[in-house]
Design a protein around this motif. Structure first.
Motif, mmCIF file in Angstrom:
data_model
loop_
_atom_site.group_PDB
_atom_site.id
_atom_site.type_symbol
_atom_site.label_atom_id
_atom_site.label_comp_id
_atom_site.label_asym_id
_atom_site.label_seq_id
_atom_site.Cartn_x
_atom_site.Cartn_y
_atom_site.Cartn_z
ATOM 1 N N TYR A 146 0.836 -1.209 0.000
ATOM 2 C CA TYR A 146 0.000 0.000 0.000
ATOM 3 C C TYR A 146 0.866 1.253 0.000
ATOM 4 C CZ TYR A 146 -4.846 -1.510 0.489
ATOM 5 O OH TYR A 146 -6.104 -2.007 0.242
ATOM 6 N N ASN B 74 -0.099 0.610 -7.025
ATOM 7 C CA ASN B 74 -0.622 0.202 -8.338
ATOM 8 C C ASN B 74 -0.666 -1.313 -8.494
ATOM 9 O OD1 ASN B 74 -1.116 2.790 -9.255
ATOM 10 N ND2 ASN B 74 0.948 3.035 -10.111
ATOM 11 N N PHE C 92 -2.081 -3.338 -6.653
ATOM 12 C CA PHE C 92 -3.388 -3.856 -6.270
ATOM 13 C C PHE C 92 -4.354 -3.969 -7.455
ATOM 14 C CE2 PHE C 92 -1.991 -2.742 -1.949
ATOM 15 C CZ PHE C 92 -2.340 -3.908 -1.302
ATOM 16 N N LYS C 93 -3.992 -3.366 -8.570
ATOM 17 C CA LYS C 93 -4.844 -3.489 -9.762
ATOM 18 C C LYS C 93 -4.888 -4.928 -10.257
ATOM 19 C CE LYS C 93 -4.028 1.268 -11.299
ATOM 20 N NZ LYS C 93 -3.421 2.138 -12.347
ATOM 21 N N SER D 142 -10.677 -1.274 5.651
ATOM 22 C CA SER D 142 -12.036 -1.421 5.128
ATOM 23 C C SER D 142 -12.947 -0.301 5.629
ATOM 24 C CB SER D 142 -12.604 -2.785 5.538
ATOM 25 O OG SER D 142 -13.918 -2.949 5.064
ATOM 26 N N LYS E 70 -10.383 2.179 2.240
ATOM 27 C CA LYS E 70 -9.106 2.090 1.530
ATOM 28 C C LYS E 70 -8.724 0.659 1.145
ATOM 29 C CE LYS E 70 -7.180 6.204 3.766
ATOM 30 N NZ LYS E 70 -6.073 6.735 4.626
ATOM 31 N N CYS F 164 -8.771 -2.102 -1.213
ATOM 32 C CA CYS F 164 -9.130 -2.112 -2.636
ATOM 33 C C CYS F 164 -9.216 -3.511 -3.237
ATOM 34 C CB CYS F 164 -8.150 -1.244 -3.432
ATOM 35 S SG CYS F 164 -6.425 -1.580 -3.118
ATOM 36 N N VAL F 165 -9.062 -4.565 -2.417
ATOM 37 C CA VAL F 165 -9.242 -5.941 -2.884
ATOM 38 C C VAL F 165 -9.928 -6.738 -1.783
ATOM 39 C CG1 VAL F 165 -7.217 -5.908 -4.400
ATOM 40 C CG2 VAL F 165 -6.971 -6.660 -2.031
ATOM 41 N N LYS G 202 -16.507 -8.637 -2.572
ATOM 42 C CA LYS G 202 -16.288 -7.215 -2.789
ATOM 43 C C LYS G 202 -15.043 -6.770 -2.017
ATOM 44 C CE LYS G 202 -21.164 -6.250 -3.615
ATOM 45 N NZ LYS G 202 -21.526 -7.659 -3.771
ATOM 46 N N GLN G 203 -14.783 -5.488 -2.010
ATOM 47 C CA GLN G 203 -13.595 -4.955 -1.331
ATOM 48 C C GLN G 203 -13.864 -4.862 0.166
ATOM 49 O OE1 GLN G 203 -13.079 -1.334 -3.505
ATOM 50 N NE2 GLN G 203 -12.193 -2.346 -5.284
#
Length: 479
Positions: free
Chosen positions: A188, A193, A195-196, A216, A220, A222-223, A428-429
């Motif tokens: 993080y 990037n 995490f894409k 969460s 923030k 993102c996965v 979901k995230q």
């Protein structure tokens, strides 16, 4: 270099981590398990027998010893070996690139080699500067794994290893297996990037899970992330039974202490605290418990332990054990008031529970007794025995029962498989628990070891209970 009764000079106030006039070689040796070679692994160029040098470990020549330890561990990890057999036809992790940050032990090696058998590529760093088994890291490196870890890393080494694990040109991780959240935090911070392409995070510690829930809540995360720590097969086995056996092992190896009649205070009565208390009580210790949660506190009372505040017993106890997952549980005020010879140690994941930094002051003298054991001496001659500098006692100072780690490692493997293969939109995230069906599957894989035979519900019984005959037998909220 032997340390015996050698006394290190008082710490310099302007640089609290460095004793006055202490040579760097002295410091390096005091934090490693071997004084034969004080060269930092970062300064070595090592290659395995196939010419691969994509690793950084203590000594590749120890690989044969590490391989034997891994083979011993395999005998006590039946579920992972069963997963390997079932993966001979299918590869549920084919294409997975797993970056891991856990304790690098023989048990972790069995997990890593299982993930590879399931189709994954792995790169690994250690989540604790003291818990790496150097010979096991060597065996993994010899086997082609990219491992960056050694016992006795400095703080700078720790983050360097994680960075080398992650930052490789042409290699992009798509799964994270973390223990404590440091790897996730580093990505993080340095490589957001990434995490894409990352499909999910699997986290197994109280500390790491707490950090995930914070992410969460702040929006923030993102996965998707899988909370393995709160799976029944982690909480009720690894945390409880593992600590019940390893607390005694760690204390014996470091201090040779007699438990009978000793007054012990255990801070925290979660599963780890329950395991520690049960073991110490069985050995004849007088055990006190501190707790903030009234439910856990009531459990401690009904299990026969005296519930106290730490300041009420700090002057009289012989051993202080923290296992809360919190910070500043044992502060300098309590350390000052402890009796001469009090043993202080931590069974929680992070080194935040005991305020060790407050002891790095000019008026206190640190004396290395043996590996992971320090005397901290006050001006009046009083001393406490600090274990592993406040880091995780059992994995820093001893070993842990392989069989119970098999349960946790299998849960981790299944969590990786679940997140990696989940259709888009299922998760979901957010932070999730493994379905109870998987918890029950992990448990069932370990029952044959005991020649255990499950009772089967009849159709009538299953209908009466409202259950499927094949499970799950507990709701998802069951803890």
């Amino acid at each position: 270099m032997k340390f015996g009764s050698r006394r290190l000079r008082p710490f310099c106030a302007s640089c609290p981590l460095t004793p006055l006039s202490a040579p760097l070689s002295l410091l390096a040796a005091s934090y490693t398990d071997s004084s034969d070679d004080e060269t930092s692994p970062r300064d070595k160029q090592q290659k395995n027998s196939k010419g691969n040098g994509d690793f950084c470990i203590k000594n590749i020549k120890q690989a044969d010893f590490g391989r034997r330890e891994i083979e011993i561990a395999e005998q006590e990890m039946p579920a992972l070996m069963a997963l390997r057999k079932r993966a001979q036809g299918e590869k549920p992790l084919a294409g997975a690139k797993v970056v891991g940050c856990t304790h690098i032990t023989a048990q972790t090696a069995v997990l890593m080699e299982t993930l590879t058998a399931l189709g994954a590529q792995c790169r690994w760093a250690a989540c604790n500067i003291y818990s790496t088994q150097n010979e096991v890291a060597a065996a993994l490196a010899e086997g082609g794994f990219s491992v960056f870890a050694w016992k006795g890393e400095s703080e700078d080494d720790f983050w360097w290893c994680i960075d080398r694990c992650v930052n490789l040109e042409g290699w992009q991780p798509n799964m994270i297996l973390d223990d404590g959240g440091d790897l996730t935090h580093w990505i993080y911070k340095k490589y957001p990037n990434m995490f894409k392409k990352i499909k999910g995070i699997v986290e197994e510690s109280v500390t790491g899970v707490h950090r995930l829930y914070q992410l969460s809540k702040a929006g923030k995360l993102c996965v998707p992330a899988m909370n393995v720590n709160d799976s029944v097969t982690k909480q009720k086995f690894d945390n409880l039974y593992c600590c019940r056996e390893s607390i005694l092992d760690g204390l014996k190896r470091t201090t040779d202490v007699m438990f009978g009649g000793k007054q012990v205070v255990v801070c925290g009565y979660g599963e780890v605290g329950k395991g520690c208390c049960a073991a110490l009580k069985a050995m004849g210790s007088i055990v006190y418990v501190t707790e903030i949660d009234p439910i856990c506190a009531l459990q401690a009372c009904m299990d026969g332990f005296r519930l106290v505040k730490l300041n009420e017993v700090i002057r009289q106890v012989d051993i202080v054990i923290t296992c809360t997952g919190n910070k500043n549980v044992v502060v300098r005020e309590y350390l000052d008031r402890m009796k001469n010879g009090c043993i202080v140690c931590n069974m929680g994941h992070s080194n935040t529970e005991i305020d060790v930094a407050s002891l790095r002051t000019p008026e206190l003298t640190w004396e290395r007794v043996r590996s992971q054991v320090d005397h901290v001496i006050w001006p009046d001659g009083k001393r406490i025995v600090l274990l592993a500098e406040g880091r995780l006692l059992n994995l820093s100072c001893s070993t842990v029962p392989t069989f119970v780690l098999s349960i946790t490692a299998t849960t981790q493997a299944l969590a990786l498989i679940e997140l990696y293969n989940a259709p888009e939109g299922r998760y979901k995230q957010d932070v999730y628990l493994l379905p109870k069906k998987m918890d029950e599957y992990v448990a069932s894989l370990h029952l044959p070891t005991f020649d255990a035979h499950l009772t089967e519900l009849s159709d009538e019984q299953a209908k009466y209970l409202g259950l499927n005959k094949n499970g799950p037998f507990k709701p998802n909220y069951y803890r």
